[in-house]
Motif scaffolding. Sequence first.
Motif, PDB file in Angstrom:
ATOM      1  N   VAL A 104       0.847  -1.195   0.000  1.00  0.00           N
ATOM      2  CA  VAL A 104       0.000   0.000   0.000  1.00  0.00           C
ATOM      3  C   VAL A 104       0.882   1.245   0.000  1.00  0.00           C
ATOM      4  CG1 VAL A 104      -1.972  -1.068   1.143  1.00  0.00           C
ATOM      5  CG2 VAL A 104      -0.236   0.047   2.513  1.00  0.00           C
ATOM      6  N   SER A 105       0.369   2.306  -0.583  1.00  0.00           N
ATOM      7  CA  SER A 105       1.048   3.607  -0.553  1.00  0.00           C
ATOM      8  C   SER A 105      -0.021   4.690  -0.659  1.00  0.00           C
ATOM      9  CB  SER A 105       2.063   3.736  -1.689  1.00  0.00           C
ATOM     10  OG  SER A 105       1.408   3.711  -2.941  1.00  0.00           O
ATOM     11  N   PHE A 106       0.373   5.923  -0.388  1.00  0.00           N
ATOM     12  CA  PHE A 106      -0.530   7.067  -0.521  1.00  0.00           C
ATOM     13  C   PHE A 106      -0.157   7.865  -1.760  1.00  0.00           C
ATOM     14  CE2 PHE A 106      -0.305   6.783   4.247  1.00  0.00           C
ATOM     15  CZ  PHE A 106      -1.617   6.374   4.440  1.00  0.00           C
ATOM     16  N   LYS A 107      -1.174   8.349  -2.454  1.00  0.00           N
ATOM     17  CA  LYS A 107      -0.999   9.347  -3.496  1.00  0.00           C
ATOM     18  C   LYS A 107      -1.693  10.596  -2.979  1.00  0.00           C
ATOM     19  CE  LYS A 107      -0.736   6.168  -7.354  1.00  0.00           C
ATOM     20  NZ  LYS A 107      -1.383   5.703  -8.588  1.00  0.00           N
ATOM     21  N   LEU A 108      -0.962  11.701  -2.912  1.00  0.00           N
ATOM     22  CA  LEU A 108      -1.459  12.938  -2.324  1.00  0.00           C
ATOM     23  C   LEU A 108      -1.679  13.986  -3.409  1.00  0.00           C
ATOM     24  CD1 LEU A 108       1.081  12.941   0.623  1.00  0.00           C
ATOM     25  CD2 LEU A 108      -1.215  11.992   0.615  1.00  0.00           C
ATOM     26  N   TYR A 109      -2.851  14.600  -3.382  1.00  0.00           N
ATOM     27  CA  TYR A 109      -3.250  15.562  -4.412  1.00  0.00           C
ATOM     28  C   TYR A 109      -3.605  16.908  -3.801  1.00  0.00           C
ATOM     29  CZ  TYR A 109      -3.662  11.576  -7.563  1.00  0.00           C
ATOM     30  OH  TYR A 109      -3.396  10.477  -8.321  1.00  0.00           O
ATOM     31  N   GLU A 110      -3.322  17.967  -4.538  1.00  0.00           N
ATOM     32  CA  GLU A 110      -3.744  19.318  -4.188  1.00  0.00           C
ATOM     33  C   GLU A 110      -4.302  19.951  -5.451  1.00  0.00           C
ATOM     34  OE1 GLU A 110      -4.229  20.773  -1.447  1.00  0.00           O
ATOM     35  OE2 GLU A 110      -4.169  22.918  -1.831  1.00  0.00           O
ATOM     36  N   VAL A 115       0.904  15.739  -5.870  1.00  0.00           N
ATOM     37  CA  VAL A 115       2.006  16.490  -5.277  1.00  0.00           C
ATOM     38  C   VAL A 115       3.020  15.588  -4.577  1.00  0.00           C
ATOM     39  CG1 VAL A 115       0.759  18.669  -5.046  1.00  0.00           C
ATOM     40  CG2 VAL A 115       0.665  16.991  -3.185  1.00  0.00           C
ATOM     41  N   ALA A 116       2.617  14.365  -4.230  1.00  0.00           N
ATOM     42  CA  ALA A 116       3.556  13.455  -3.558  1.00  0.00           C
ATOM     43  C   ALA A 116       3.002  12.040  -3.564  1.00  0.00           C
ATOM     44  CB  ALA A 116       3.809  13.896  -2.122  1.00  0.00           C
ATOM     45  N   THR A 117       3.913  11.101  -3.470  1.00  0.00           N
ATOM     46  CA  THR A 117       3.581   9.692  -3.287  1.00  0.00           C
ATOM     47  C   THR A 117       4.424   9.194  -2.123  1.00  0.00           C
ATOM     48  OG1 THR A 117       3.158   9.436  -5.654  1.00  0.00           O
ATOM     49  CG2 THR A 117       3.529   7.418  -4.391  1.00  0.00           C
ATOM     50  N   SER A 118       3.794   8.483  -1.210  1.00  0.00           N
ATOM     51  CA  SER A 118       4.512   7.990  -0.030  1.00  0.00           C
ATOM     52  C   SER A 118       5.393   6.803  -0.396  1.00  0.00           C
ATOM     53  CB  SER A 118       3.518   7.551   1.043  1.00  0.00           C
ATOM     54  OG  SER A 118       2.894   6.335   0.665  1.00  0.00           O
ATOM     55  N   ALA A 119       6.135   6.356   0.583  1.00  0.00           N
ATOM     56  CA  ALA A 119       6.853   5.089   0.457  1.00  0.00           C
ATOM     57  C   ALA A 119       5.811   3.975   0.355  1.00  0.00           C
ATOM     58  CB  ALA A 119       7.746   4.876   1.679  1.00  0.00           C
ATOM     59  N   THR A 120       6.246   2.792   0.000  1.00  0.00           N
ATOM     60  CA  THR A 120       5.353   1.644  -0.085  1.00  0.00           C
ATOM     61  C   THR A 120       5.537   0.784   1.153  1.00  0.00           C
ATOM     62  OG1 THR A 120       5.457   1.669  -2.493  1.00  0.00           O
ATOM     63  CG2 THR A 120       4.769  -0.388  -1.461  1.00  0.00           C
ATOM     64  N   LEU A 121       4.425   0.318   1.705  1.00  0.00           N
ATOM     65  CA  LEU A 121       4.429  -0.525   2.895  1.00  0.00           C
ATOM     66  C   LEU A 121       3.903  -1.901   2.532  1.00  0.00           C
ATOM     67  CD1 LEU A 121       4.532  -0.824   6.079  1.00  0.00           C
ATOM     68  CD2 LEU A 121       2.113  -0.185   6.014  1.00  0.00           C
ATOM     69  N   ALA A 122       4.627  -2.949   2.917  1.00  0.00           N
ATOM     70  CA  ALA A 122       4.147  -4.328   2.784  1.00  0.00           C
ATOM     71  C   ALA A 122       3.442  -4.682   4.086  1.00  0.00           C
ATOM     72  CB  ALA A 122       5.301  -5.282   2.517  1.00  0.00           C
ATOM     73  N   SER A 124       1.228  -6.664   7.102  1.00  0.00           N
ATOM     74  CA  SER A 124       1.272  -7.938   7.830  1.00  0.00           C
ATOM     75  C   SER A 124       0.160  -7.875   8.865  1.00  0.00           C
ATOM     76  CB  SER A 124       2.631  -8.133   8.503  1.00  0.00           C
ATOM     77  OG  SER A 124       2.795  -7.215   9.563  1.00  0.00           O
ATOM     78  N   ALA A 125       0.028  -8.902   9.696  1.00  0.00           N
ATOM     79  CA  ALA A 125      -1.004  -8.923  10.726  1.00  0.00           C
ATOM     80  C   ALA A 125      -0.721  -7.915  11.841  1.00  0.00           C
ATOM     81  CB  ALA A 125      -1.130 -10.324  11.315  1.00  0.00           C
ATOM     82  N   THR A 126       0.505  -7.432  11.931  1.00  0.00           N
ATOM     83  CA  THR A 126       0.869  -6.430  12.929  1.00  0.00           C
ATOM     84  C   THR A 126       0.662  -5.037  12.336  1.00  0.00           C
ATOM     85  OG1 THR A 126       2.539  -7.916  13.835  1.00  0.00           O
ATOM     86  CG2 THR A 126       2.724  -5.572  14.400  1.00  0.00           C
ATOM     87  N   PRO A 127      -0.203  -4.208  12.950  1.00  0.00           N
ATOM     88  CA  PRO A 127      -0.408  -2.861  12.413  1.00  0.00           C
ATOM     89  C   PRO A 127       0.899  -2.073  12.326  1.00  0.00           C
ATOM     90  CG  PRO A 127      -2.075  -3.384  14.047  1.00  0.00           C
ATOM     91  CD  PRO A 127      -1.042  -4.475  14.120  1.00  0.00           C
ATOM     92  N   THR A 128       1.097  -1.425  11.189  1.00  0.00           N
ATOM     93  CA  THR A 128       2.328  -0.679  10.920  1.00  0.00           C
ATOM     94  C   THR A 128       1.958   0.698  10.377  1.00  0.00           C
ATOM     95  OG1 THR A 128       3.413  -2.767  10.367  1.00  0.00           O
ATOM     96  CG2 THR A 128       4.526  -0.748   9.686  1.00  0.00           C
ATOM     97  N   TRP A 129       2.687   1.715  10.847  1.00  0.00           N
ATOM     98  CA  TRP A 129       2.451   3.104  10.436  1.00  0.00           C
ATOM     99  C   TRP A 129       3.026   3.347   9.047  1.00  0.00           C
ATOM    100  CZ3 TRP A 129      -0.199   7.342  11.511  1.00  0.00           C
ATOM    101  CH2 TRP A 129       0.260   8.578  11.076  1.00  0.00           C
ATOM    102  N   LEU A 130       2.245   3.980   8.187  1.00  0.00           N
ATOM    103  CA  LEU A 130       2.726   4.444   6.893  1.00  0.00           C
ATOM    104  C   LEU A 130       2.598   5.957   6.891  1.00  0.00           C
ATOM    105  CD1 LEU A 130       3.746   4.070   4.005  1.00  0.00           C
ATOM    106  CD2 LEU A 130       1.358   3.718   3.294  1.00  0.00           C
ATOM    107  N   ALA A 131       3.720   6.643   6.896  1.00  0.00           N
ATOM    108  CA  ALA A 131       3.741   8.108   6.874  1.00  0.00           C
ATOM    109  C   ALA A 131       3.558   8.599   5.451  1.00  0.00           C
ATOM    110  CB  ALA A 131       5.062   8.625   7.432  1.00  0.00           C
ATOM    111  N   SER A 132       2.904   9.746   5.323  1.00  0.00           N
ATOM    112  CA  SER A 132       2.722  10.310   3.985  1.00  0.00           C
ATOM    113  C   SER A 132       4.051  10.776   3.406  1.00  0.00           C
ATOM    114  CB  SER A 132       1.736  11.485   4.026  1.00  0.00           C
ATOM    115  OG  SER A 132       2.329  12.613   4.643  1.00  0.00           O
ATOM    116  N   GLY A 133       4.958  11.245   4.279  1.00  0.00           N
ATOM    117  CA  GLY A 133       6.255  11.724   3.819  1.00  0.00           C
ATOM    118  C   GLY A 133       6.193  13.091   3.158  1.00  0.00           C
ATOM    119  N   TYR A 134       5.076  13.797   3.341  1.00  0.00           N
ATOM    120  CA  TYR A 134       4.898  15.096   2.690  1.00  0.00           C
ATOM    121  C   TYR A 134       4.275  16.061   3.690  1.00  0.00           C
ATOM    122  CZ  TYR A 134       3.255  18.510  -0.772  1.00  0.00           C
ATOM    123  OH  TYR A 134       3.015  19.651  -1.498  1.00  0.00           O
ATOM    124  N   ALA A 135       4.867  17.235   3.851  1.00  0.00           N
ATOM    125  CA  ALA A 135       4.384  18.203   4.843  1.00  0.00           C
ATOM    126  C   ALA A 135       3.542  19.318   4.230  1.00  0.00           C
ATOM    127  CB  ALA A 135       5.572  18.816   5.586  1.00  0.00           C
TER     128      ALA A 135
END
Length: 186
Positions: A104-110, A115-122, A124-135
Amino acid sequence: MKRLLSSLLLAAAGLAVAPFVSATVLTFDDLAGDDFVPANYGGLDWSAGDWFAFGDAQPPFSAHSGSMRIASGFGDADAATAIGLGDGRTFQGAWFAGYEDVDVSFKLYEHGALVATSATLATSATPTWLASGYAGLVDEVIVSSADQGGFVLDDLTFSAAVPEPASTALLACGLVALAAVARRRA
């Protein structure tokens, strides 16, 4: 006079700090039960999406907090995951869990522009934070995945925008003018 100036400085400090403490976290735990996410839930626009909230334990779809979390529809196109943030907001990210190696990843629009695409997260059953990487400012977030429905999202985090320098300068000028008027009166 000193009391008024102290009050003005305290008010200015509060106004300057307010945008930094306005982060909102949608946990989805206040939703009534298993159902589609309401169109205007949490002050965001979910109407273009196909998000479904559920609370029953269903490994590997673990919630990060509480019991509720949301999932996109199986096989949905990325466009069906659109979340409208509205104007003047920043997007920090969200927690994900799901089948092993669902990316999964984020695509950010304005204003319609990517305007940005986040890193990609693989996931799992353990919840993991995916940061947008864009301020910067965004008004729409799309959760991108080739395996829609193979993950859940929880604790979506966004904020009001930090004021532009011109707004801060205007605030400072107004406070200086108020202080000058207060000084003349004293």
